[in-house]
Design a protein around this motif. Sequence first.
Motif, PDB file in Angstrom:
ATOM      1  N   ARG A 106     -42.681   6.664  59.418  1.00  0.00           N
ATOM      2  CA  ARG A 106     -41.426   6.281  58.774  1.00  0.00           C
ATOM      3  C   ARG A 106     -40.344   7.264  59.169  1.00  0.00           C
ATOM      4  N   ASP A 133     -53.985   1.370  54.574  1.00  0.00           N
ATOM      5  CA  ASP A 133     -52.969   2.424  54.494  1.00  0.00           C
ATOM      6  C   ASP A 133     -52.944   2.854  53.028  1.00  0.00           C
ATOM      7  N   THR A 138     -41.871   1.145  50.588  1.00  0.00           N
ATOM      8  CA  THR A 138     -40.865   0.085  50.791  1.00  0.00           C
ATOM      9  C   THR A 138     -41.528  -1.183  51.317  1.00  0.00           C
ATOM     10  N   GLY A 139     -42.719  -1.022  51.903  1.00  0.00           N
ATOM     11  CA  GLY A 139     -43.416  -2.157  52.508  1.00  0.00           C
ATOM     12  C   GLY A 139     -43.049  -2.357  53.969  1.00  0.00           C
ATOM     13  N   SER A 141     -43.675  -0.511  56.685  1.00  0.00           N
ATOM     14  CA  SER A 141     -44.757  -0.256  57.643  1.00  0.00           C
ATOM     15  C   SER A 141     -45.786  -1.387  57.603  1.00  0.00           C
TER      16      SER A 141
HETATM   17  C1  PRP Z   1     -46.680   6.666  55.081  1.00  0.00           C
HETATM   18  C2  PRP Z   1     -47.800   5.771  54.619  1.00  0.00           C
HETATM   19  C3  PRP Z   1     -47.355   4.421  55.107  1.00  0.00           C
HETATM   20  C4  PRP Z   1     -45.869   4.486  54.936  1.00  0.00           C
HETATM   21  C5  PRP Z   1     -45.496   3.776  53.666  1.00  0.00           C
HETATM   22  O1  PRP Z   1     -46.853   6.998  56.405  1.00  0.00           O
HETATM   23  O2  PRP Z   1     -49.057   6.169  55.080  1.00  0.00           O
HETATM   24  O3  PRP Z   1     -47.718   4.159  56.447  1.00  0.00           O
HETATM   25  O4  PRP Z   1     -45.528   5.871  54.858  1.00  0.00           O
HETATM   26  O5  PRP Z   1     -44.133   3.673  53.537  1.00  0.00           O
HETATM   27  P1  PRP Z   1     -43.362   2.294  53.624  1.00  0.00           P
HETATM   28  O6  PRP Z   1     -44.106   1.321  52.784  1.00  0.00           O
HETATM   29  O7  PRP Z   1     -42.016   2.637  53.057  1.00  0.00           O
HETATM   30  O8  PRP Z   1     -43.272   1.874  55.051  1.00  0.00           O
HETATM   31  P2  PRP Z   1     -45.906   8.068  57.141  1.00  0.00           P
HETATM   32  O9  PRP Z   1     -44.748   7.376  57.772  1.00  0.00           O
HETATM   33  O10 PRP Z   1     -45.575   9.177  56.193  1.00  0.00           O
HETATM   34  O11 PRP Z   1     -46.790   8.580  58.343  1.00  0.00           O
HETATM   35  P3  PRP Z   1     -48.182   9.406  58.355  1.00  0.00           P
HETATM   36  O12 PRP Z   1     -49.248   8.439  57.947  1.00  0.00           O
HETATM   37  O13 PRP Z   1     -48.282   9.809  59.780  1.00  0.00           O
HETATM   38  O14 PRP Z   1     -48.064  10.575  57.412  1.00  0.00           O
END
Ligand code: PRP
Length: 212
Positions: A106, A133, A138-139, A141
């Motif tokens: 993110r 995950d 926010t959903g 990813s």
């Molecule tokens: C975190 C988590 C999800 C995402 C969720 O990953 O593991 O993939 O954020 O957020 P979202 O619903 O708003 O998209 P992050 O981007 O921190 O990466 P990481 O797993 O490498 O720590």
Amino acid sequence: MYDDRVTLVDHPLVQHKLSILRDKDTSCKQFRELVREIALFEGYEAMRDLPLEPIDIETPIAPMTAYQIAGKKLVVVPILRAGLGLVDGILELMPAGRVGHLGMYRDEETHQPVAYFDKMPYDVSQRMVVVVDPMLATGGSAAAAIEYLRGRGVEGTIKLVVLVSAPEGIERVLASDPDVHIYTAAIDDGLNENAYIVPGLGDAGDRIFGTK
Ligand code: PRP
Ligand code: URA
């Protein structure tokens, strides 16, 4: 509750483990173990509708028609990095399963997912897919992961197994695809100004890998 496409896995054992997971004083080692264990409980629910086929066997007493899982084994798709923490729990239930990796982080300013890696089994479109995950914030990813998988030809229900969800994330994922089913161990209050889940459990990736 939301809709029949959301399953809250709130077994007492899951709630107990999740409370330890959320605690800011829980160690990296214990955090990792708990993520794996909760994934196993949620995976059990997510696999409830696996198709079965009859198989003729003989017990020590008599022949009988029993049942076995039919078709190709599933693909578990972790969203890197944090999704890796759930993979072993799912594979414990389905040891012959395949793993497809999807790298996404993110952006800290925009909170939009940035894709940086993908490697799927060649026949991913012919298998049941379970995306994992720990956090559905926010959903963005998860929705991007599902869109990617549809682009790879995946049809039918995509299962999304997460530990903690924000209502915003659930709504976004449900709106993004008509055939997704979310399994979550908790639905929290919402998001803060940094798009972190409140109360949540902090940064799951950092807590799994000890990077902060
Ligand atoms: C975190 C988590 C999800 C995402 C969720 O990953 O593991 O993939 O954020 O957020 P979202 O619903 O708003 O998209 P992050 O981007 O921190 O990466 P990481 O797993 O490498 O720590
Ligand atoms: N990613 C995390 O790891 N935690 C959150 O609360 C939101 C996104």
